[in-house]
Design a protein around this motif. Structure first.
Motif, PDB file in Angstrom:
ATOM      1  N   UNK A  10      -6.757 -16.999   4.424  1.00 46.25           N
ATOM      2  CA  UNK A  10      -5.526 -16.437   3.856  1.00 46.25           C
ATOM      3  C   UNK A  10      -5.875 -15.621   2.625  1.00 46.25           C
ATOM      4  N   UNK A  11      -4.863 -14.950   2.076  1.00 41.53           N
ATOM      5  CA  UNK A  11      -5.095 -14.180   0.857  1.00 41.53           C
ATOM      6  C   UNK A  11      -4.021 -13.150   0.640  1.00 41.53           C
ATOM      7  N   UNK A  12      -4.139 -12.403  -0.441  1.00 43.15           N
ATOM      8  CA  UNK A  12      -3.192 -11.351  -0.769  1.00 43.15           C
ATOM      9  C   UNK A  12      -3.875 -10.337  -1.673  1.00 43.15           C
ATOM     10  N   UNK A  13      -3.411  -9.099  -1.585  1.00 43.69           N
ATOM     11  CA  UNK A  13      -3.915  -8.033  -2.445  1.00 43.69           C
ATOM     12  C   UNK A  13      -2.749  -7.455  -3.230  1.00 43.69           C
ATOM     13  N   UNK A  14      -2.944  -7.285  -4.520  1.00 43.67           N
ATOM     14  CA  UNK A  14      -1.913  -6.714  -5.386  1.00 43.67           C
ATOM     15  C   UNK A  14      -2.072  -5.202  -5.414  1.00 43.67           C
ATOM     16  N   UNK A  15      -1.001  -4.504  -5.128  1.00 47.17           N
ATOM     17  CA  UNK A  15      -1.009  -3.040  -5.140  1.00 47.17           C
ATOM     18  C   UNK A  15      -0.043  -2.553  -6.218  1.00 47.17           C
ATOM     19  N   UNK A  16      -0.543  -1.713  -7.116  1.00 42.90           N
ATOM     20  CA  UNK A  16       0.269  -1.177  -8.201  1.00 42.90           C
ATOM     21  C   UNK A  16       0.164   0.348  -8.197  1.00 42.90           C
ATOM     22  N   UNK A  17       1.292   1.009  -8.054  1.00 45.12           N
ATOM     23  CA  UNK A  17       1.354   2.472  -8.036  1.00 45.12           C
ATOM     24  C   UNK A  17       0.424   3.063  -6.965  1.00 45.12           C
ATOM     25  N   UNK A  18       0.418   2.411  -5.824  1.00 47.47           N
ATOM     26  CA  UNK A  18      -0.352   2.924  -4.696  1.00 47.47           C
ATOM     27  C   UNK A  18      -1.839   2.643  -4.738  1.00 47.47           C
ATOM     28  N   UNK A  19      -2.280   1.808  -5.690  1.00 42.99           N
ATOM     29  CA  UNK A  19      -3.708   1.499  -5.797  1.00 42.99           C
ATOM     30  C   UNK A  19      -3.938  -0.015  -5.857  1.00 42.99           C
ATOM     31  N   UNK A  20      -5.097  -0.446  -5.382  1.00 40.89           N
ATOM     32  CA  UNK A  20      -5.482  -1.847  -5.463  1.00 40.89           C
ATOM     33  C   UNK A  20      -5.600  -2.262  -6.922  1.00 40.89           C
ATOM     34  N   UNK A  21      -4.976  -3.390  -7.271  1.00 44.60           N
ATOM     35  CA  UNK A  21      -4.978  -3.819  -8.668  1.00 44.60           C
ATOM     36  C   UNK A  21      -5.399  -5.276  -8.856  1.00 44.60           C
TER      37      UNK A  21
END
Length: 217
Positions: free
Chosen positions: A76-87
């Motif tokens: 499992x997991x998650x990726x944070x995206x801020x303003x269209x970029x990986x954050x």
């Protein structure tokens, strides 16, 4: 009732009680699948949820006599995206799913990798990387800094990742090389054992990582 008959009845009763209460069956494996402790930001659209079916970690180890490759499943997991970029984000892998390049999960090699000599998966069934910093996006590549946990031991790592965001799906792929001894994987390491000669195993383990995550709708 004589003493011998009484003793047999007592033993029979204890055995029945043990099995009716879920006593251990000696014919079954003692390995118990542990539950993940990783919590996700469910419902937060800034976090893209990792798709375990499309994500995978490939491992590669080597020695003077050759090498081995294989795979580990992402749990499992998650990726944070801020303003269209990986954050940011966290990705967890299930170490009990280690397999070789032929996708074998029950052979001498794989079983040894699961033992305390290597990853001790019975006591440490999950490994995890948590992103602590993301460098500037240059083309489609970013330098990722994170905390890598293996066998309950945490060390920082930094490696380049190719990132693509399209149609609410983010794909991140990169190659990470670690010194396994930092995570207490010392089996046949020249740093800790003398006179290994051609039996020494490289301290470097290479992980090729592909993560696919989808936006929560």
């Amino acid at each position: 009732m004589n003493n011998k008959t009484l003793l047999l009845c007592v033993i029979s009763g204890i055995a029945s009680l043990l099995f009716s209460c879920g006593g251990e069956d000696p014919g079954k494996s003692k390995d118990i699948a542990a539950a993940s402790s990783l919590s996700l930001h469910d419902g937060n659209k800034s976090y893209f949820t990792v798709d375990p079916k499309e994500s995978l970690v490939e491992w590669k180890g080597s020695s003077l006599n050759g090498g081995h490759t294989g795979y580990i499943s992402v749990s499992k997991g998650e990726l944070l995206v801020d303003k269209g970029e990986l954050a940011g984000g966290t990705v967890e892998v299930n170490m009990t799913t280690i397999e070789d390049e032929d996708h074998g999960r029950d052979n001498n090699l794989v079983n040894h990798l699961k033992d305390p000599d290597f990853f001790d998966v019975r006591n440490f069934p999950f490994s995890r990387i948590t992103i602590s910093g993301v460098g500037e996006l240059i083309g489609d590549v970013q330098e990722i800094t994170g905390d890598l946990v293996i066998k309950g031991i945490t060390h920082p790592v930094t490696f380049p990742v190719k990132v693509e965001l399209k149609d609410s799906i983010i794909t991140a792929s990169g190659k990470l090389v670690i010194d396994r001894t930092k995570w207490d994987v010392r089996y046949k390491s020249g740093k800790f054992f003398d006179n290994l000669k051609d039996e020494a195993i490289s301290d470097s383990i290479e992980f090729s990582i592909r993560i696919v995550a989808k936006q929560v709708k």
